[in-house]
Write a protein that holds these residues in place. Structure first.
Motif, PDB file in Angstrom:
ATOM      1  N   LYS A  74      -0.082   2.754   5.258  1.00  0.00           N
ATOM      2  CA  LYS A  74       0.562   1.446   5.115  1.00  0.00           C
ATOM      3  C   LYS A  74       0.931   0.923   6.502  1.00  0.00           C
ATOM      4  CE  LYS A  74       0.612   1.646   0.598  1.00  0.00           C
ATOM      5  NZ  LYS A  74       1.775   1.395  -0.233  1.00  0.00           N
ATOM      6  N   SER A 118      -1.430  -0.566  -1.581  1.00  0.00           N
ATOM      7  CA  SER A 118      -1.471   0.314  -2.757  1.00  0.00           C
ATOM      8  C   SER A 118      -2.743   0.135  -3.591  1.00  0.00           C
ATOM      9  CB  SER A 118      -0.248   0.050  -3.631  1.00  0.00           C
ATOM     10  OG  SER A 118       0.919   0.290  -2.875  1.00  0.00           O
ATOM     11  N   THR A 136       2.259   6.955   1.050  1.00  0.00           N
ATOM     12  CA  THR A 136       3.241   7.013  -0.055  1.00  0.00           C
ATOM     13  C   THR A 136       2.523   7.008  -1.413  1.00  0.00           C
ATOM     14  OG1 THR A 136       3.596   4.588   0.000  1.00  0.00           O
ATOM     15  CG2 THR A 136       5.129   5.945   1.257  1.00  0.00           C
ATOM     16  N   THR A 138       1.399   8.409  -4.790  1.00  0.00           N
ATOM     17  CA  THR A 138       1.780   9.303  -5.883  1.00  0.00           C
ATOM     18  C   THR A 138       0.551   9.975  -6.501  1.00  0.00           C
ATOM     19  OG1 THR A 138       3.749   8.029  -6.407  1.00  0.00           O
ATOM     20  CG2 THR A 138       2.860   9.400  -8.183  1.00  0.00           C
ATOM     21  N   ARG A 143      -5.374   8.496 -11.170  1.00  0.00           N
ATOM     22  CA  ARG A 143      -5.970   8.359  -9.837  1.00  0.00           C
ATOM     23  C   ARG A 143      -6.923   9.528  -9.550  1.00  0.00           C
ATOM     24  NH1 ARG A 143      -0.296   6.354  -6.975  1.00  0.00           N
ATOM     25  NH2 ARG A 143      -0.493   4.189  -7.660  1.00  0.00           N
ATOM     26  N   THR A 190       2.463   2.698  -8.897  1.00  0.00           N
ATOM     27  CA  THR A 190       3.041   3.287 -10.106  1.00  0.00           C
ATOM     28  C   THR A 190       4.348   2.579 -10.509  1.00  0.00           C
ATOM     29  OG1 THR A 190       3.900   5.037  -8.673  1.00  0.00           O
ATOM     30  CG2 THR A 190       1.950   5.557  -9.951  1.00  0.00           C
ATOM     31  N   TYR A 211       4.888  -4.353   0.189  1.00  0.00           N
ATOM     32  CA  TYR A 211       6.321  -4.366  -0.108  1.00  0.00           C
ATOM     33  C   TYR A 211       7.135  -5.284   0.799  1.00  0.00           C
ATOM     34  CZ  TYR A 211       5.395  -0.588  -3.337  1.00  0.00           C
ATOM     35  OH  TYR A 211       4.915   0.151  -4.385  1.00  0.00           O
ATOM     36  N   ASP A 229       9.564   3.322  -4.660  1.00  0.00           N
ATOM     37  CA  ASP A 229      10.157   4.636  -4.418  1.00  0.00           C
ATOM     38  C   ASP A 229      11.429   4.516  -3.563  1.00  0.00           C
ATOM     39  OD1 ASP A 229       7.903   5.483  -5.716  1.00  0.00           O
ATOM     40  OD2 ASP A 229       6.805   5.907  -3.880  1.00  0.00           O
TER      41      ASP A 229
HETATM   42  N1  GLU Z   1       4.337   6.027  -4.720  1.00  0.00           N
HETATM   43  C1  GLU Z   1       4.017   4.866  -5.479  1.00  0.00           C
HETATM   44  C2  GLU Z   1       2.530   4.683  -5.615  1.00  0.00           C
HETATM   45  O1  GLU Z   1       1.767   5.455  -5.120  1.00  0.00           O
HETATM   46  C3  GLU Z   1       4.657   3.640  -4.904  1.00  0.00           C
HETATM   47  C4  GLU Z   1       4.493   3.437  -3.443  1.00  0.00           C
HETATM   48  C5  GLU Z   1       3.263   2.662  -3.075  1.00  0.00           C
HETATM   49  O2  GLU Z   1       2.893   1.698  -3.744  1.00  0.00           O
HETATM   50  O3  GLU Z   1       2.672   3.044  -2.054  1.00  0.00           O
HETATM   51  O4  GLU Z   1       2.077   3.786  -6.263  1.00  0.00           O
END
Ligand code: GLU
Length: 308
Positions: A74, A118, A136, A138, A143, A190, A211, A229
């Protein structure tokens, strides 16, 4: 400087261990490679580059030979991956990625950082636009139908962020009672899916691609809540000069994994071993980035999931 040389030293010793340990392991997933030879890596200096020795045909051998790697992360998330006006992104994900690249002999200036919001994470891995995604990300079954995950390397959880003077929204249960409160999240995340069961109606949810657009919308009053998160939100709270706060408890579990090409079991195992063997560098990476933010808990490197 001391930290850097320590990381380099740890990475080098991790490699030595990996090279020894990797030789006796069977490679059931690599059916397309040349017949397996029982060479001792110490006796085959033609493989790998420099003093790095990886089994020929593996992702580690390819990347280490190339001396470069493309990593998706990111660019807008304080504490994890945040790109300023000059230089590459900074944060915990960036440092974790550097530990892994370093264990393949790839230095920081030979990493090409690719912004991966994301929604595009599976896609960029499938299309081979990056060698791994540390963002970040999940780990979940849906996935994992398209890509593979190494890790987890961190356990986060979903929470809510609101304006510091907001006393109405105190947790996800408040959203149903306040149907006019707009909730912002990111497409393909997520949290954007998990929040739906708490909403009074569909139009309560506002989605952006990244974000920091949600944080801007909260600042200008276009939305009343941002959800993702906890550790991502804490980064925005710490940058907000007292404008934002977190409310309620975390209400999901978000184990962060490293996304790689589906089926690359050897690379997955290498990443997991590298992190386990570099726990000091991992702890230092955390405490100098997301862990330095007020309210952050100490990181604990979780036990990795088996690679499949
Ligand atoms: N950890 C969550 C995800 O993978 C939210 C953070 C994000 O969007 O990077 O979707």
């Amino acid at each position: 400087m001391r930290t850097k040389s320590l990381i380099a030293l740890l990475a080098a010793s991790a490699l030595a261990l990996t090279a020894c340990g990797g030789d006796d392991g069977a490679e059931p997933g690599t059916d397309d490679t040349a017949p397996v030879t029982s060479t001792d890596p110490m006796e085959s200096p033609d493989e790998g580059s420099g003093d790095m020795t990886f089994e020929a045909g593996t992702t580690m051998a390819e990347l280490s030979d190339a001396g470069t790697i493309q990593i998706g992360t990111k660019f807008d998330q304080p504490g994890f991956g945040l790109k300023g006006l000059s230089g590459g992104p900074e944060g915990f994900d960036v440092e974790v990625a550097k530990i892994i690249a370093g264990a393949m002999g790839i230095t920081e200036d030979n990493i090409e950082w690719v912004e991966t919001p994301s929604k595009v994470r599976e896609e960029v891995i499938e299309q081979g636009k990056v060698d791994m995604v540390v963002a970040t990300y999940t780990m979940n079954e849906k996935r994992a139908e398209r890509i593979a995950f190494a890790g987890p390397y961190y356990m986060a959880g979903q929470q809510l962020m609101v304006a510091a003077d907001d006393d109405t929204i105190t947790g996800p249960e408040s959203l149903m009672e306040n149907p006019n409160a707009k909730v912002c999240s990111v497409t393909g995340s997520t949290p954007s899916e998990q929040i739906k069961e708490y909403l009074a109606n569909d139009s309560q949810l506002v989605l952006f691609d990244v974000y920091d657009k949600c944080a801007d919308a909260l600042r200008t009053g276009q939305v009343q809540v941002v959800t993702t998160d906890n550790v991502i939100l804490l980064g925005f709270v710490s940058e907000s000069d007292g404008e934002f706060k977190l409310v309620g408890e975390q209400f999901t579990e978000e184990p962060y994994g490293i996304g790689i090409e589906k089926g690359d079991t050897a690379f997955c195992e290498f990443i997991n071993e590298t992190l386990q063997e570099n726990e000091d560098a991992y702890n230092e990476a955390w405490s100098s980035t997301a862990g330095a933010v007020e309210g952050a808990s100490p990181a604990e490197l979780p036990e990795p999931e088996p690679c499949v």
